[in-house]
Design an enzyme around this catalytic site. Structure first.
Site, PDB file in Angstrom:
ATOM      1  N   CYS A 134      51.172  49.479  45.633  1.00 28.43           N
ATOM      2  CA  CYS A 134      49.742  49.406  45.956  1.00 28.43           C
ATOM      3  C   CYS A 134      49.514  48.466  47.139  1.00 28.43           C
ATOM      4  CB  CYS A 134      48.950  48.932  44.744  1.00 28.43           C
ATOM      5  SG  CYS A 134      47.172  48.797  45.048  1.00 28.43           S
ATOM      6  N   CYS A 137      46.440  46.243  46.887  1.00 31.25           N
ATOM      7  CA  CYS A 137      46.601  45.169  45.900  1.00 31.25           C
ATOM      8  C   CYS A 137      47.434  44.024  46.462  1.00 31.25           C
ATOM      9  CB  CYS A 137      47.298  45.692  44.643  1.00 31.25           C
ATOM     10  SG  CYS A 137      46.529  47.122  43.864  1.00 31.25           S
ATOM     11  N   ASP A 138      48.521  44.358  47.159  1.00 30.70           N
ATOM     12  CA  ASP A 138      49.532  43.356  47.482  1.00 30.70           C
ATOM     13  C   ASP A 138      49.778  43.125  48.967  1.00 30.70           C
ATOM     14  OD1 ASP A 138      49.990  43.037  44.731  1.00 30.70           O
ATOM     15  OD2 ASP A 138      51.421  44.686  44.700  1.00 30.70           O
TER      16      ASP A 138
END
Length: 314
Positions: A134, A137-138
């Site tokens: 992701c 997300c990261d």
């Protein structure tokens, strides 16, 4: 046989939010946890984009807090594997390994979607330590670093393009010489000076050290030679698989298996069955959007049960 008004299958942000809302409405939902309680967030280290946590919060801690909040209002949690669901009539019947047969007047499906992995040595061990599925997300954690994105479809192009906001360089690795992505997505990626290409390369192994991922070993499919591409992070973008097999095709899905809900709601094609989170969302796939649909599913479910009681004259 145990009977419930509502059973929630799945304990990611969507299922736990639904449990909080239904428990506060005194509907005493039963939440069935599968083998990965908390969903994909339990494989994420720090979550920095969930509102309300200015300093960020660890993924497992966020899920644990949501669970405790649901339990505080009376939600019940049981661990088990749902083998099958009979939706032919109400109450619905669930065959749950370890729990036997359960019945419910309504169901909320929040079983999520599992990211596809490469299945190569060193990959699973490095999830959360440099391997991610992701970018939104990261990606932030790789500011100024070199990143590899594996994949050849639109999602891989989108992830690579997004990651150039943070990374010093993004190397796109694909096992074929041609990409599956649409022309517009390919053109966008090829026009980005931070993206370089390593096509016709088959990933063989994720290499890592004490601080995390250090490289990806690949095989050149033209020459057969093996090489290691140095990297600080590896993003696998080869798609997701919605966790719907146990439903036996009783609910309508799109061509990729995601549950279809009526526009503006979480209602499926079976009255009394609702879907929320990534199992019906192949576009956003974020914790906050999943939680939002979990709220929607709980409210839809509550209204359904109220109308059902009125119809029966209860």
């Amino acid at each position: 046989m145990s009977a419930y008004q509502t059973i929630i299958i799945g304990t990611g942000p969507a299922g736990l939010t639904a449990a909080i809302y239904l428990a506060r409405a005194n509907l005493n939902p039963l939440v069935i946890e599968g083998p990965e309680p908390g969903g994909q967030l339990t494989t994420t280290t720090e979550v920095e984009n969930f509102p309300g946590f200015p300093e960020g919060i660890m993924g497992p801690e966020l899920m644990d807090n949501m669970r405790k909040q649901a339990e505080r209002f009376g939600a019940q949690f049981r661990s088990g594997w749902v083998n099958s669901v009979d939706m032919s009539e109400r109450p619905f019947k669930l065959a749950v390994e370890g729990l036997g047969e359960l019945t419910a007047e309504s169901l909320i499906i929040s079983t999520g979607a599992s990211a596809k992995y490469l299945g190569i040595p060193g990959e699973k061990e490095s999830v959360g330590r440099g391997v991610s599925t992701c970018a939104t997300c990261d990606g932030f954690f790789f500011r100024g670093k070199k990143i590899i994105v594996v994949g050849g479809g639109d999602s891989a192009m989108e992830e690579a393009h997004f990651l150039t906001k943070f990374a010093s360089e993004v190397v796109l690795v694909h096992r074929r010489g041609e990409l599956r992505a649409s022309k517009i997505m390919q053109d966008r990626a090829r026009g980005n000076p931070k993206i370089s290409w390593s096509l016709n390369r088959t990933p063989l192994e994720v290499e890592s050290g004490p601080l995390g991922v250090t490289g990806l070993k690949v095989r050149n499919n033209e020459t057969g030679e093996e090489e290691t591409i140095a990297t600080d992070g590896l993003f696998v973008a080869i798609g997701h698989t919605p966790n719907t097999r146990f439903l036996g095709g009783q609910l309508e899905t799109d061509e990729t298996g995601y549950l279809i809900v009526k526009p503006g709601s979480t209602e499926t094609n079976v009255p009394g069955v609702f879907a929320c989170g990534d199992v019906q969302d192949n576009k956003y796939r974020q914790a906050i959007s999943a939680a939002g649909t979990g709220c929607m599913a709980a409210l839809d479910c509550e209204r359904f049960l109220e109308n059902a009681e009125e119809a029966l004259g209860v």
